[in-house]
Design an enzyme around this catalytic site. Structure first.
Site, short mmCIF file in Angstrom:
data_model
loop_
_atom_site.label_atom_id
_atom_site.label_comp_id
_atom_site.label_asym_id
_atom_site.label_seq_id
_atom_site.Cartn_x
_atom_site.Cartn_y
_atom_site.Cartn_z
N GLU A 88 38.74 36.74 46.12
CA GLU A 88 38.53 37.46 47.38
C GLU A 88 37.24 37.07 48.06
OE1 GLU A 88 38.40 42.09 48.86
OE2 GLU A 88 39.95 41.44 47.46
N ASP A 92 40.70 41.09 44.74
CA ASP A 92 40.43 42.38 44.12
C ASP A 92 41.72 43.03 43.63
OD1 ASP A 92 37.75 42.26 44.40
OD2 ASP A 92 37.57 43.81 45.92
N TYR A 123 34.97 47.70 38.01
CA TYR A 123 35.48 47.76 39.39
C TYR A 123 35.24 49.16 39.97
CZ TYR A 123 38.83 47.17 43.25
OH TYR A 123 39.42 47.07 44.48
#
Length: 762
Positions: free
Chosen positions: A8, A103, A307
């Site tokens: 990403e 992601d 994350y």
């Protein structure tokens, strides 16, 4: 042929390359090794096209051209990053397989899907789905790559979200803007959030404080002293309260009830993003966006947390071993003293407060990784500290208390006492200093609230229930009911999470997460959007609605499209998107319903009477809305945004209308002699609707430290005075009085003291 890996962002691509192709050649926009070519997006490289891509006539905003409902949505490259898109297309020609390494979430899935669609990539796709960027996780993720087909439902949900936001944002913004001659940004998520803030502010303004009295008594038994609060109906008579206080003062009493039970306070849940943002706002005053940016830096750049864009407060069974390793790692860092007291045996697969796979969706709770923190900025350190403290707290025992409940009777009057006696700090030893500072700073606020519990942290409460007590002192305390509190970003995030519902039950609150307003990843951007378009402003931590924001909500509601401003209904839409991502609902049916709603918005706005520009506030509000708008015709939707709005040009607005507004309902007759007008609400006051024909009657909204609510205004217009209120003198003392309309018929106010001769004129 080689395999193409699309990350990403550049940092993520380089982290992946360091693990799977450590000898890869750096070609600036991509890295190439023996097996893999690793490249990256830069956020959204492709987005939905603007309306004029379907028909040039849409360059001009015209109500008659609405609704705009494409049969097939067009996509267009972002002009600012088209070179990187071209690079991906060129290297893809040399690859037989593709790995989607964006992601691991809905928007990451969408970023890849749009690139795949725009470049017409036909290669088989595998999905990298990991929660942190440590070498161990990347290596394990590539060893366990998933089939891209497994994520088709998530892609459908992402497309539906984006296209629904386009339909509502483009059409509703154009409709309200052209109808009312002022740029009005409307969106599927931002408008219900604005309505939440608006409704809270109206509650505060309409609130009328009521004075009441508490009777407090100090009791003594041998060396033990404790206080109690008189029990009975709320006392609104000071005389009655003083009679009770005098009645019990110096008299003996008995204990009529004494209960003791041991209680435990377990550690707070592990962080999801929203909870982390709320805590950072409360402790450091950080905005939701700032906390997200800091957490993202800790994840991407420093690789010290997992994350962050997660909505889970729990972990899976396979995370337990990693948590134990992270605890061991922390023993050789600046957190060594905190980690030393931790008990690894407390975190295990059967501890449902930590490990609950049924409550984990795409990502587990935010955890520290095995990477030792290097040099962090002060603000990054704050966020990391929060994550570490919350993580370590689960390796500590619960805090232990004795809860004492005492009813003391004196001369037939009953007093209640609640004592929370500390037995053991447990996990609270980690936040002991913070709690002390917090209790000092909130001491003043606690005095204004009913004392449910007195905390005894430094001594034991040794009461003998069958022995008499003596009332050493009694006193009357004057208090006032408090209005609801203004939203802060922290409390607004909590409201967004539960679609505006006030839910105290933790299990119910968790169940509402799928029906919240927006997602953890997009809520911060929604709040920023409301600031940028001039709908809300910040007063310290408090969020307030501007005049433009007020009028926007009122116009939408008066148009008959209440659903557009309904937090609960919009939350249900978010729930439906979640169901689509799980294959439990149809994206086509969802979009058909959004299209029907879009048509109904246009029909209702078209019949609405235009509002005059005076209802949207001053130039300051307007400039806020305009100054932040992008002028790029093909600007793609940012991954952080939950909705899109189109941008008008000056030529697009139709001629101004002289029709009267329908959004300000009359609040009463104008008291000025000879005037037959009615009073309406303005930005800073309540004025006569006949101001254009010369009536200057106005009652300003703030006077003598009081906000004039609708109820107070009604009393002033009908009776010429308000009920009895409390006012402050310059020396800080208080006195009773009423606001009254001064003679002269011009709306001036005065304070008429009830218990003294003091008065103030406007």
């Amino acid at each position: 042929m080689k395999t193409l890996v699309i990350a990403e962002k550049p940092d993520m691509g380089r982290n992946i390359a360091a693990v799977i192709e450590p000898r890869a050649k750096n070609n600036r926009t991509y890295l190439e090794g023996e097996q893999y070519i690793i490249t990256w997006a830069i956020g959204h490289l492709v987005g939905l096209a603007e309306p004029d891509a379907y028909d040039p006539k849409y360059k001009r905003w015209n109500l008659r051209d609405l609704p705009i409902i494409p049969e097939q949505f067009k996509i267009i490259p972002n002009p600012k990053t088209k070179d990187q898109l071209k690079v991906i297309g060129e290297v893809a020609k040399r690859c037989s397989h593709i790995v989607n390494a964006c992601d691991a979430g809905r928007e990451g899935q969408y970023i890849f899907a749009l690139i795949q669609q725009q470049l017409k990539l036909k290669q088989p796709v595998k999905r990298l789905w990991i929660s942190d960027l440590t070498p161990e996780s990347i290596g394990r993720g590539f060893a366990e790559l998933k089939d891209g087909v497994e994520f088709e439902n998530l892609t459908q949900a992402a497309r539906a979200r984006s296209e629904a936001d386009w339909l509502i944002g483009m059409n509703a913004s154009r409709a309200f803007t052209t109808r009312h001659q002022t740029l009005l940004s409307v969106g599927r998520v931002q408008t219900p959030v604005l309505a939440l803030i608006y409704d809270r502010q109206k509650e505060i303004e309409a609130f009328e404080s009521q004075t009441f009295y508490d009777v407090k008594a100090l009791f003594k038994q041998d060396q033990l002293e404790y206080t109690g609060t008189w029990q009975g109906e709320r006392l609104t008579s000071q005389e009655k309260a003083e009679t009770i206080a005098a009645k019990v003062n110096g008299k003996n009493g008995t204990i009529t009830k004494y209960e003791v039970k041991e209680t435990k306070e377990y550690p707070f849940k592990l962080y999801d993003l929203t909870l982390l943002q709320r805590e950072a706002n409360a402790k450091y005053g950080y905005s939701a966006k700032k906390t997200l940016d800091l957490a993202q830096a800790l994840y991407e750049r420093h690789k010290v947390i997992s994350y962050p864009r997660t909505n889970s407060n729990y972990v899976n069974e396979q995370n337990i071993e990693g948590m134990h390793k992270a605890l061991h790692m922390l023993k050789s860092t600046s957190y060594a003293s905190m980690a030393a007291g931790a008990d690894p045996s407390r975190v295990h697969v059967n501890n449902k407060a930590v490990c609950n796979p049924q409550r984990v969706e795409d990502h587990h709770a935010i955890l520290p990784t095995l990477k030792r923190p290097g040099t962090l900025s002060k603000e990054e350190q704050h966020i990391y500290d929060l994550v570490i403290t919350r993580f370590l707290s689960h390796f500590y025992p619960p805090a232990m208390y004795k809860q004492h409940t005492v009813l003391t009777e004196v001369e037939g009057e009953t007093f209640k006492t609640g004592i929370k006696e500390l037995l053991s700090l447990g996990w609270k030893v980690l936040i002991q200093d913070t709690e002390k500072k917090k209790s000092k700073s909130s001491k003043k606020g606690k005095e204004d609230e009913e004392e449910e519990n007195q905390e005894w942290n430094d001594r034991s409460f040794d009461l003998t229930p069958d022995k008499p007590v003596q009332c050493k002192k009694s006193e009357v305390k004057e208090k006032a009911t408090q209005p609801p509190k203004s939203y802060t970003e922290g409390t607004l995030l909590k409201a967004m999470e539960s679609a505006g519902k006030s839910i105290e039950d933790e299990a119910l609150r968790d169940a509402m997460k799928d029906s919240g307003l927006g997602t953890p990843a997009t809520r911060a951007a929604t709040i920023e959007r409301l600031k940028n378009v001039g709908y809300i402003t910040m007063q310290g931590k408090k969020i307030t609605v501007t005049q433009k924001g007020r009028t926007a909500v009122e116009l939408i509601r008066h148009a008959g499209v209440e659903l557009l401003a309904s937090p609960e209904m919009t939350g249900q839409w978010e729930r439906r998107l979640h169901q689509i991502s799980k294959g439990e609902a149809s994206a086509d049916v969802f979009m058909q319903n959004v299209q029907k709603f879009t048509v109904s918005i246009i029909n209702k706005v078209s019949s609405q009477r235009p509002a005059p520009s005076s209802l949207f506030g001053g130039d300051e509000d307007k400039s806020k809305g305009r100054g932040k708008r992008s002028t790029s015709k093909a600007a793609p939707a940012s991954k952080a945004k939950d909705e899109r709005t189109s941008k008008p040009t000056p030529k697009s607005a139709p001629a101004a209308s002289n029709e009267a507004p329908s959004v300000r309902s009359p609040l009463g007759r104008c008291p000025r002699p000879g005037c037959d007008g009615h009073i309406i609400e303005g930005r800073k006051g309540y004025g006569c609707a006949n101001f254009k024909t010369g009536c200057s009657y106005v009652i300003w909204k703030e006077f003598a430290g009081k906000q004039i609510s609708h109820a107070m205004l009604k009393s002033l217009l009908l009776q010429g005075k308000t009920q009895v209120l409390s006012f402050k003198n310059e020396d800080g003392s208080t006195y009773k009085g009423r606001l009254v309309l001064a003679a002269g018929g011009n709306g001036q106010l005065a304070v008429q003291a009830v218990d003294s001769s003091a008065s103030v004129k406007s």
